[in-house]
Motif scaffolding. Structure first.
Motif, short mmCIF file in Angstrom:
data_model
loop_
_atom_site.label_atom_id
_atom_site.label_comp_id
_atom_site.label_asym_id
_atom_site.label_seq_id
_atom_site.Cartn_x
_atom_site.Cartn_y
_atom_site.Cartn_z
N PRO A 3 0.87 -1.23 -0.12
CA PRO A 3 0.04 0.07 0.07
C PRO A 3 0.93 1.34 -0.03
O PRO A 3 2.13 1.21 0.25
N PHE A 4 0.26 2.43 -0.43
CA PHE A 4 1.21 3.45 -0.27
C PHE A 4 0.32 4.71 0.01
O PHE A 4 0.94 5.91 -0.02
N ASN A 5 -0.89 4.82 0.37
CA ASN A 5 -1.84 6.00 0.93
C ASN A 5 -2.69 5.26 1.96
O ASN A 5 -3.91 5.05 1.78
N THR A 6 -2.05 4.95 3.02
CA THR A 6 -2.85 3.81 3.86
C THR A 6 -3.95 4.42 4.62
O THR A 6 -4.89 3.62 5.08
N GLY A 7 -3.89 5.51 4.78
CA GLY A 7 -4.97 6.32 5.73
C GLY A 7 -6.23 6.78 4.75
O GLY A 7 -7.25 6.81 5.55
N LEU A 8 -6.02 6.62 3.43
CA LEU A 8 -7.05 7.01 2.61
C LEU A 8 -7.78 5.81 1.85
O LEU A 8 -9.03 5.84 1.74
N VAL A 9 -6.86 5.01 1.40
CA VAL A 9 -7.52 4.24 0.34
C VAL A 9 -6.95 2.64 0.43
O VAL A 9 -5.72 2.47 0.76
N ASN A 10 -7.56 1.54 -0.05
CA ASN A 10 -7.01 0.25 -0.06
C ASN A 10 -6.16 -0.12 -1.03
O ASN A 10 -5.81 -1.20 -1.31
N ALA A 11 -5.89 0.87 -2.06
CA ALA A 11 -5.09 0.44 -3.13
C ALA A 11 -3.61 -0.13 -3.02
O ALA A 11 -3.17 0.53 -1.73
N GLU A 12 -3.10 -1.10 -3.49
CA GLU A 12 -1.70 -1.51 -3.50
C GLU A 12 -1.18 -1.29 -4.66
O GLU A 12 -1.86 -1.58 -5.88
N MET A 13 0.13 -1.16 -4.77
CA MET A 13 1.06 -0.88 -6.28
C MET A 13 2.00 -2.37 -6.19
O MET A 13 2.53 -2.42 -5.05
N ALA A 14 1.76 -2.73 -7.16
CA ALA A 14 2.96 -3.82 -7.53
C ALA A 14 3.99 -3.56 -8.74
O ALA A 14 3.66 -3.03 -9.70
N TYR A 15 5.15 -3.42 -8.29
CA TYR A 15 6.26 -2.89 -9.27
C TYR A 15 6.99 -3.95 -10.13
O TYR A 15 7.41 -4.89 -9.16
N TYR A 16 7.06 -4.01 -11.10
CA TYR A 16 7.60 -5.02 -12.23
C TYR A 16 8.73 -4.19 -12.84
O TYR A 16 8.56 -3.15 -13.28
N ILE A 17 9.93 -4.80 -12.85
CA ILE A 17 11.09 -4.30 -13.83
C ILE A 17 11.05 -5.00 -15.13
O ILE A 17 10.64 -6.26 -15.05
N ALA A 18 11.32 -4.39 -16.14
CA ALA A 18 11.06 -4.96 -17.58
C ALA A 18 12.50 -4.63 -18.27
O ALA A 18 12.96 -3.78 -18.58
N TYR A 19 13.02 -5.86 -18.24
CA TYR A 19 14.49 -5.81 -19.00
C TYR A 19 14.55 -5.70 -20.54
O TYR A 19 13.45 -6.23 -21.03
#
Lengths: 188, 188
Positions: A117-133
């Motif tokens: 998560p990245f905006n824990t007080g406001l929203v349930n969204a989570e972000m998943a980061y992928y690296i693309a070679y």
């Protein structure tokens, strides 16, 4: 972990329901104080995690986006991102689709980097980061009407300096410093 | 930067107005395509940036928080944060107040670390991170009824491992990897 009770949640009430998210108030009771209240927050209507893709070229560059963001009325330097709103696609397929649509790039191999998560007080969204070679340009971007996005190609060994000294008027998404941590750790 | 026009914003309409934020829809026109639409987003009602404080003890530890977050119905490892909702206080004074209220700590010196937006498609919020040197416990935390917060003290040289291998059930705010980048950079 197990012994911490946290807040006990009661019913939620939806107020404004939008296409992508809903404004919600949820009752809570604090077992420490015995008091109740409500927490105002946002619930995503799109399932799954938001997918961010970090394309790395064979020249040692990272491809970021300069995206015009209505909530900030500003251009923001950030990662290429997409919602899981394409039926039946998994996160890597979303990453592939967004990379092509927003930047006109394809990549050779994808690896999971980190998520949460990245905006824990406001929203349930989570972000998943992928690296693309092996990212390379294959076509012009195919932007939607709501999108104003430009690629920003930065040599990885200059990324730290660029994030700390962005062009005037360009905000920097602070989550990119986490990306920088992983690129440094991976010695890319 | 200057040549990029971005989206042209029209009027905003407030839907649900809460205490801390308002659900808003803003008209935009895309000069590239000539089309208009609206963007749904959230506007903070509290002025200023959100302040995050990273306390460092004289033993080389960082003090984070385990905070129960209603939007996620979960405990989350994150930084001690506060809104600019105390009349007349600047960001460092907010950092001092939150450090004492949420963790029961005081610190000797504060330095600005980094700042920017972190949820750019949804909200105009920006977060400003301060590092607090010489942090030490002086009292018990004074939590509000809406708060379930516990301090988490991690040796800085083990922070990377802790963030990548958190206790079961504990989500990790991805912005902490940005904090880790700066702690690594500062060689603390």
């Amino acid at each position: 972990m197990a012994e911490s009770q946290g807040l006990i949640l009661g019913p939620s009430r939806d107020f404004t329901r939008g296409k992508y998210f809903t404004y919600v108030r949820t009752q809570y009771t604090n077992p420490r104080t015995g008091t109740s209240g409500y927490w105002e927050h946002v619930r995503m209507n799109v399932p799954g995690r938001i997918v961010a893709v970090i394309p790395i070229t064979s020249n040692g560059e990272v491809v970021l986006t300069k995206t015009f963001r209505v909530p900030l009325n500003s251009w923001v330097l950030e990662a290429c991102v997409g919602l899981m709103d394409k039926e039946g696609k998994n996160e890597i397929e979303i990453a592939q689709a967004e990379l092509r649509e927003e930047l006109g790039y394809e990549a050779v191999a994808y690896d999971f980097l980190f998520a949460g998560p990245f905006n824990t007080g406001l929203v349930n969204a989570e972000m998943a980061y992928y690296i693309a070679y092996g990212a390379h340009k294959v076509c012009e971007p195919q932007l939607e009407d709501s999108e104003a996005i430009e690629p920003v190609v930065v040599p990885i060994n200059k990324l730290s300096h660029y994030l700390l000294n962005p062009p005037q008027g360009l905000l920097v998404d602070v989550k990119l410093f986490g990306v920088l941590y992983f690129l440094t750790r991976l010695k890319i």
